[in-house]
Design a protein around this motif. Sequence first.
Motif, PDB file in Angstrom:
ATOM      1  N   UNK A 278      48.649  42.941  12.433  1.00 11.94           N
ATOM      2  CA  UNK A 278      48.893  44.220  14.162  1.00 11.94           C
ATOM      3  C   UNK A 278      47.606  43.150  14.902  1.00 11.94           C
ATOM      4  N   UNK A 279      46.450  42.244  14.959  1.00 12.65           N
ATOM      5  CA  UNK A 279      46.375  41.979  16.069  1.00 12.65           C
ATOM      6  C   UNK A 279      46.961  40.426  16.653  1.00 12.65           C
ATOM      7  N   UNK A 280      47.850  39.783  16.295  1.00 13.73           N
ATOM      8  CA  UNK A 280      48.288  39.145  16.443  1.00 13.73           C
ATOM      9  C   UNK A 280      49.976  39.751  16.747  1.00 13.73           C
ATOM     10  N   UNK A 281      50.325  40.488  16.074  1.00 10.29           N
ATOM     11  CA  UNK A 281      51.401  41.233  16.923  1.00 10.29           C
ATOM     12  C   UNK A 281      51.841  41.493  18.075  1.00 10.29           C
ATOM     13  N   UNK A 282      50.629  41.720  18.203  1.00 11.23           N
ATOM     14  CA  UNK A 282      49.925  42.770  19.188  1.00 11.23           C
ATOM     15  C   UNK A 282      49.922  41.776  20.345  1.00 11.23           C
ATOM     16  N   UNK A 283      49.789  41.022  20.180  1.00 10.07           N
ATOM     17  CA  UNK A 283      50.244  39.532  21.138  1.00 10.07           C
ATOM     18  C   UNK A 283      51.586  38.661  21.114  1.00 10.07           C
ATOM     19  N   UNK A 284      51.955  38.981  20.215  1.00 16.19           N
ATOM     20  CA  UNK A 284      53.587  38.572  20.029  1.00 16.19           C
ATOM     21  C   UNK A 284      54.342  39.733  21.338  1.00 16.19           C
TER      22      UNK A 284
ATOM     23  N   UNK B 194      47.434  40.518  30.808  1.00 15.69           N
ATOM     24  CA  UNK B 194      46.847  39.471  30.361  1.00 15.69           C
ATOM     25  C   UNK B 194      48.646  38.835  30.284  1.00 15.69           C
ATOM     26  N   UNK B 195      48.436  36.948  29.955  1.00 15.67           N
ATOM     27  CA  UNK B 195      49.502  36.208  30.546  1.00 15.67           C
ATOM     28  C   UNK B 195      49.753  35.020  30.007  1.00 15.67           C
ATOM     29  N   UNK B 196      50.286  34.810  29.513  1.00 14.87           N
ATOM     30  CA  UNK B 196      50.752  32.762  28.598  1.00 14.87           C
ATOM     31  C   UNK B 196      50.157  33.006  27.345  1.00 14.87           C
ATOM     32  N   UNK B 197      48.689  31.985  27.157  1.00  7.02           N
ATOM     33  CA  UNK B 197      48.116  32.168  25.924  1.00  7.02           C
ATOM     34  C   UNK B 197      46.982  33.585  25.682  1.00  7.02           C
ATOM     35  N   UNK B 198      46.349  33.857  24.382  1.00  9.33           N
ATOM     36  CA  UNK B 198      45.839  34.819  24.288  1.00  9.33           C
ATOM     37  C   UNK B 198      44.996  33.320  22.667  1.00  9.33           C
TER      38      UNK B 198
ATOM     39  N   UNK C 295      54.913  39.720  24.252  1.00  7.57           N
ATOM     40  CA  UNK C 295      55.231  37.773  25.157  1.00  7.57           C
ATOM     41  C   UNK C 295      54.298  37.115  25.150  1.00  7.57           C
ATOM     42  N   UNK C 296      53.184  36.604  24.251  1.00  8.40           N
ATOM     43  CA  UNK C 296      52.448  36.355  24.442  1.00  8.40           C
ATOM     44  C   UNK C 296      51.857  35.137  23.772  1.00  8.40           C
ATOM     45  N   UNK C 297      51.602  33.730  23.390  1.00  2.46           N
ATOM     46  CA  UNK C 297      51.344  32.960  22.336  1.00  2.46           C
ATOM     47  C   UNK C 297      49.816  33.317  22.085  1.00  2.46           C
TER      48      UNK C 297
ATOM     49  N   UNK D 200      49.393  50.305  19.390  1.00  4.86           N
ATOM     50  CA  UNK D 200      49.425  50.559  20.018  1.00  4.86           C
ATOM     51  C   UNK D 200      48.574  50.549  21.249  1.00  4.86           C
ATOM     52  N   UNK D 201      46.640  50.555  20.839  1.00  3.74           N
ATOM     53  CA  UNK D 201      45.781  50.337  22.169  1.00  3.74           C
ATOM     54  C   UNK D 201      46.003  48.465  21.870  1.00  3.74           C
ATOM     55  N   UNK D 202      46.074  48.213  21.334  1.00  4.25           N
ATOM     56  CA  UNK D 202      45.615  46.782  21.368  1.00  4.25           C
ATOM     57  C   UNK D 202      47.238  46.309  22.275  1.00  4.25           C
ATOM     58  N   UNK D 203      48.264  46.549  21.705  1.00  8.06           N
ATOM     59  CA  UNK D 203      49.370  46.431  22.890  1.00  8.06           C
ATOM     60  C   UNK D 203      49.029  46.545  24.023  1.00  8.06           C
ATOM     61  N   UNK D 204      48.514  47.918  24.658  1.00  3.08           N
ATOM     62  CA  UNK D 204      48.584  47.887  25.619  1.00  3.08           C
ATOM     63  C   UNK D 204      47.372  47.753  26.605  1.00  3.08           C
ATOM     64  N   UNK D 205      46.008  47.478  25.848  1.00  4.99           N
ATOM     65  CA  UNK D 205      45.126  47.112  26.659  1.00  4.99           C
ATOM     66  C   UNK D 205      46.203  45.642  27.049  1.00  4.99           C
TER      67      UNK D 205
END
Length: 380
Positions: free
Chosen positions: A98-104, A85-89, A107-109, A74-79
Amino acid sequence: MNTIEIGFDLEHRDKLITVTSPLLPDLGELVKFLEQIWKYRWLTNNGPFHQKLEAELCKYLKVGYLSLFTNGTLPLITALQALRVTGEVITTPYSFVATTHAIWWNGLKPVFVDIDPVTCNINPDKIEEAITPRTTAIMPVHVYGTPCDTERIQAIADKHGLKVIYDAAHAFGVEVNGKSILEAGDMSTLSFHATKVYNTVEGGALITHDKETKQYIDYLRNFGFSGETEIVAPGINSKMDEIRAAYGLINLKQADAAIESRKQVAMWFRDALKNVKGISYLEDMPDVKHNYAYFPIFVDADVYGMTRDELYAKMKMRNVLGRRYFYPLISNLSVYRSLETADPSHLPVANKIADSVICLPMYAGLTKEETDRVVAQIIK
Ligand code: T4K
């Protein structure tokens, strides 16, 4: 009822050497804290144990501002939310999902970049070529607690106006030149899961660099409430409760000893494996205070004469339960495989490492005899 029926076989776990075993606080001390919690009937929502643990962790970790969370995801998602943050990471495929899930989940790529063959962390040489007009952030991971090249990553981020959020789930207590690795980037996150160097059963934290940002994070983890009737943003519920904060306070007292014990285990392994052809492992880095969170070995099948999976199966048969962290590579999972940057030809180093790694059992209190039993499966 004094005990509960355990639906799976933990009776024989003393015969197994598992990849990790949790650091448990003194039960007597925990009971005393629980009695206090029962007396005051304050269970969650920024209670006294929660406040005390945030203060103690700031001191221990040498950081200015830390917000506790209910886990390390949850801190990854919250950060990502807090930094808008928008668009691509840009991120690494060589991590826990969890790292990539947080980006997903934002709604980010996710944009995968290959890793460095020595540190297993994102390769800074490869980051700039992955930047597009839609890139707004980089999310590197200090894999196994090994520090990323934070200076080079920051220089790239500054040049292109990008945010940097470190997934420091493995990097509890890691320092470079006497400074906490958690101070790098815009924000860093920690996991206090049962399997980590330091745990609060489940738990995590978000490290920020100023009071206002911490305050905003604290609002976000409590639905966005800034007062009884005020909401500053659509937040989430990711608060840590008083019971786990109390547990965490007691466990913190043994964090130094736990890291020392892990260091001893790493030295036993390195010493025993140094002449085994086809097996390599990570070495300590100069000026780094390591935490020995994991002990990965890498199997070169041609030289060793056995594949990683054959060795893994052999160890398992003898009750030595290493784990293939991080296999499969995140980019090879069906949910992410269709991304352009997931193509294995774009990530040769990460694919090679994911196919050769086994994390050996590593935890505080692992004995010399137990490490010898692990090593005996590897030395033919
Ligand atoms: N970012 C990174 C880079 C991460 O590595 C992680 C988590 C996160 C973010 C997210 O943080 P959290 O939201 O989880 O706080 C484990 C953990 O569940 C996970 O926290 C961790 N990374 C990941 C690397 O490993 P599993 O599925 O491998 O765990 P599990 O249940 O198979 O446990 C492994 C072994 O540990 C068991 O065979 C025995 C031992 N164990 C485990 C537990 C839970 C115990 O002895 N006692 C226990 O209570 O994922």
